[in-house]
Design an enzyme around this catalytic site. Sequence first.
Site, mmCIF file in Angstrom:
data_model
loop_
_atom_site.group_PDB
_atom_site.id
_atom_site.type_symbol
_atom_site.label_atom_id
_atom_site.label_comp_id
_atom_site.label_asym_id
_atom_site.label_seq_id
_atom_site.Cartn_x
_atom_site.Cartn_y
_atom_site.Cartn_z
ATOM 1 N NE ARG A 53 7.039 4.040 0.350
ATOM 2 C CZ ARG A 53 6.456 4.905 1.459
ATOM 3 N NH1 ARG A 53 7.723 5.090 2.362
ATOM 4 N NH2 ARG A 53 5.292 5.309 1.479
ATOM 5 C CD GLU A 97 10.092 1.298 10.797
ATOM 6 O OE1 GLU A 97 10.262 2.252 9.679
ATOM 7 O OE2 GLU A 97 9.985 0.196 10.114
ATOM 8 C CE LYS A 152 3.245 2.965 3.251
ATOM 9 N NZ LYS A 152 3.637 3.488 4.692
ATOM 10 C CG LEU A 191 8.403 2.482 4.923
ATOM 11 C CD1 LEU A 191 7.997 1.455 3.904
ATOM 12 C CD2 LEU A 191 7.125 3.183 5.212
ATOM 13 C CE1 TYR A 236 0.002 1.894 4.394
ATOM 14 C CE2 TYR A 236 1.011 -0.477 4.598
ATOM 15 C CZ TYR A 236 0.809 0.988 4.949
ATOM 16 O OH TYR A 236 1.377 1.363 6.078
ATOM 17 N NE ARG A 287 -6.459 -19.915 4.385
ATOM 18 C CZ ARG A 287 -5.536 -20.734 4.876
ATOM 19 N NH1 ARG A 287 -5.571 -21.782 4.626
ATOM 20 N NH2 ARG A 287 -4.820 -20.259 5.880
#
Length: 287
Positions: free
Chosen positions: A53, A183, A151, A207, A34, A102
Amino acid sequence: MTMRTVYVNGEYLPEDEAKISIFDRGFLMSDGVYEVTSVLGGKLIDFESHKIRLARSLSEMSMIQPAAFDDLLEIHRELVARNDIGDGLIYLQVTRGNPGDRDFHYPPADTPPTVVLFTQAKPDLVDSPLAKRGARVIAVPDMRWGRRDIKTVQLLYPSMAKMMAQQAGADDAWMVEDGYVTEGTSNNAYIVKDGRIVTRALSNDILHGITRAAVLRFAREAQMEVEERSFTLDEALNADEAFFTSASGFVTPVVEIDGEKMGDGAPGPVAKRLREIYLEESLKSAI
């Protein structure tokens, strides 16, 4: 409440009509990435950097770029217009799609990714009460997986850490590994000592923040001294000031760590100045 228009796989829909399959890999496996882009005055902040990114995250996850990838700027602008967003955020998520059942194995390579975007209005994004008073943070062990540079939508532990902070009467948590701060739960962490800005160097441990890159560039242009290295929790507790950066928090001063005040307990001059510079320069280049 006004119904938002959202984007799902090529369609603009009222939010209550937006649906994805229960077999979507993002839902079943957190198999997705995301980005969050800030909107100020109806314009996008650092859009191209977020797009770059996103491409990196997709590549690191061996995910194909969605057909909409080259149209993302147009989609963002359309959502801003349709939802009349002045100041706010646009959330973008790409998952590995719906394999029809699945399975731990990745679906066939030609399975179309799922692409979802939606807006969030945030009228106080610039005039943030938290930035004015400064954030209180607590330290928690960093228990995330080893590829924090991607991310991904695997945000369970950061959510747990934010709840730990809330339960402790704080605003956020800084994660610590082997004695060193990695972080924040959703931001990059910094301390300031004797005028020098210290923040952890880029690696798989953190990140690669878009706001981080811009803020460090602006800091250096302003002749501020920057040191990219790991710092300990003890160093943070003894620093003159601290702050964090993120796409939605910009530069947010930290005034307390684990109940101990930073300096005089008020937002420090370096953090305040960097917030001013970041907002000023980012608005100049907003699209």
